[in-house]
Design an enzyme around this catalytic site. Sequence first.
Site, PDB file in Angstrom:
ATOM      1  N   PHE A 287      59.429  72.665 -34.852  1.00 23.14           N
ATOM      2  CA  PHE A 287      60.966  73.053 -35.168  1.00 23.14           C
ATOM      3  C   PHE A 287      61.167  74.245 -34.605  1.00 23.14           C
ATOM      4  CE2 PHE A 287      57.717  75.005 -38.049  1.00 23.14           C
ATOM      5  CZ  PHE A 287      58.050  76.577 -37.999  1.00 23.14           C
ATOM      6  N   ASP A 404      46.965  76.123 -39.817  1.00 18.21           N
ATOM      7  CA  ASP A 404      47.015  75.591 -38.509  1.00 18.21           C
ATOM      8  C   ASP A 404      46.483  76.263 -37.439  1.00 18.21           C
ATOM      9  OD1 ASP A 404      48.204  73.805 -36.552  1.00 18.21           O
ATOM     10  OD2 ASP A 404      49.676  74.720 -36.239  1.00 18.21           O
TER      11      ASP A 404
END
Length: 670
Positions: A287, A404
């Site tokens: 994104f 992540d």
Amino acid sequence: MIYSPNFNFLRIHEVYLVEIATLAERYFQDDPLACLTKLRRFGELLAQLVAAKLGIYVKSDEDQYRLLKRLKQDGCIPQEVYRLFEQIRWTGNQAIHGDLGDHQTALDTLQIAWNLGIWFHQTFSNNPNFKAGAFIPPPDPHQETEALKRQLEALRKEAQANRANAEIAQAQLIQEAELRQLAEYEAQQEKLNAERIKQQLEQMQILALNKSAVSSQKTHILMSQAASNLNLQSIRSSTTTTIPILCLNPDCDYENPPSSKYCINCSSPLILNKRYIPIRFLGQGGFGRTFEAIDINKLGTRCVIKQLLPTQQGTKKKQEFLKLFEREAQQLNNLGNYPNIPNLLAFFEENEHFYLIQEFIEGNNLYQEILELGKLSEQEVKILLEQLLEIIQFIHKKGVIHRDIKPENIIKRQDGSFVLIDFGISKDTNLECSISSHMATLVGTPGYAPIEQLRGRVYPCSDLYALGVTAIRLLTGIFPGNGVDDNLFDENNNICEWRKYCKVSNKFAKIIDKMLTFQYQERYQTATEVMQELSSKSSGISRQKIIGLIRITLIFMFLSTVIIQLSLRLNKFYNPVHGSDVNYQTKLLITGQIQQYKRESNKLTFTLLTKESQSFLIVISPNLLNQVANAPPPYGLIGKTVNVTGVQPLAQKNTLLLQIQKPEQLQINL
């Protein structure tokens, strides 16, 4: 006269003459800027009519000029006509954005508009190939095949030329890197010389106070000469680097000259928030896009621009991505100025896009390190885990779960420290965030995220699982993706078979295996537990360990005897005069030429070849090498002749080692 009316042409294309007549009237009313602005719209209108004649629908001005560019490449529009379109567009943009234009420019542009109208009339009225709603008839298939063959051959030659140019460019980059290192070394030497000259000046000042007026005058002359010498050495020509400026418009991405303020291609502003100048594209995620930038308000300090650019369409999806983007900014702001996490510098909206500005970290991520240098050793991975566990411990105490962790999100600085980046999908356990369940299942990277995270649930131990996967990726050099099966994981039995691809100790392997447990309840629950396991030492001594210690002791005694015998033989070889009372180490002298070197963590190893073709390995630390007189960087020692004194050779794996403990034991012959 600007044009001579043609009534036949007027009847056929009355709209163009009326448009040009209106523009001429504005021009003669002393309004050149309005005329140029109107001419730009006339050029767009004419471009749209060209597209309509060819049966092509265009939506915007940019689509019109992209079509004209393609028609120019296909030979449908002459090069000269395309340049007329570009010139009208350029002068119109200057009038709109820069308020630039005069009478002569307006007069020249009116003449261009007239020429474009004549060309349109001649091309689309008299040429039977251009009919309304139809392209030029396709060429003969045989001719088209031959043309394609010629194009293929030209592309093949161009690819070969590009490959050769790439090899030349790579060699030039390597040479430039070596020259840059030599320049840094020379600058350091000049800095040391400047310090010595300053010390001499201070000594001269002290002597001048204690001497007579005559000697004081002489000293003053010497000080002036030394000061002038110092100024000559410290002066450097300041050259500014010319770096292209990237356009942040997602539909443009044009590289503009360094002095530009607006994009040449789309007219968008290039300086973000009146201070940030994007100069290099770093990457694109799910994104957002990231750019390296320069902060002109902080003397050209480097920073990172992160632009929100969701790949999924829809208002709801964009709102969810915006929440994630705002969360990353809030997470970085809450974490504060932690040395191993990038600092948040700014967060704002501009030109209907959201931007996040953060600290620029100099260095490569661990995925790039593995591709360049190969997989890591157990000791290197332990150092990595110790630093990353401290970072994870800190963010978990702040209520943040990263979600992540992977080699691409860990940057290694030049000093060897590590930085954890990309908190875009991190979770704040202290806040409630309404993200859809579909979005939650997409959080994390396959091959690193644990099963509970892919199912929408996350715990602190989920970060420990990802860190464990990162460790085995670095140990084995095996990464997921690229359409290749992941050889480390057995999906049928839910286990990870990684030990056969690397060599690690049993204790360290057990720690990694516990971090990789499939059920999150059976893993380490906190980073503190893993840190304690890595630093703990077993206190109990079993019978097998005692037997092992005895065996090690016997082996050590045997090796000590062999080393003593070898040392006596070397003593006879290098000291042929027996019965001497001089110490052995002070008498020993080895002279040879440096052949090659290798860097391993905190030590440097050089290969020394003597005139008698005898090979030695010199082991020295980088800090100790910096203290050696006339010592260049490690790569600069290759080919130089050196003297090693006062070092006892040690035999290890059929190789003689020379371990240097003091800087005076290594002498470099210039």
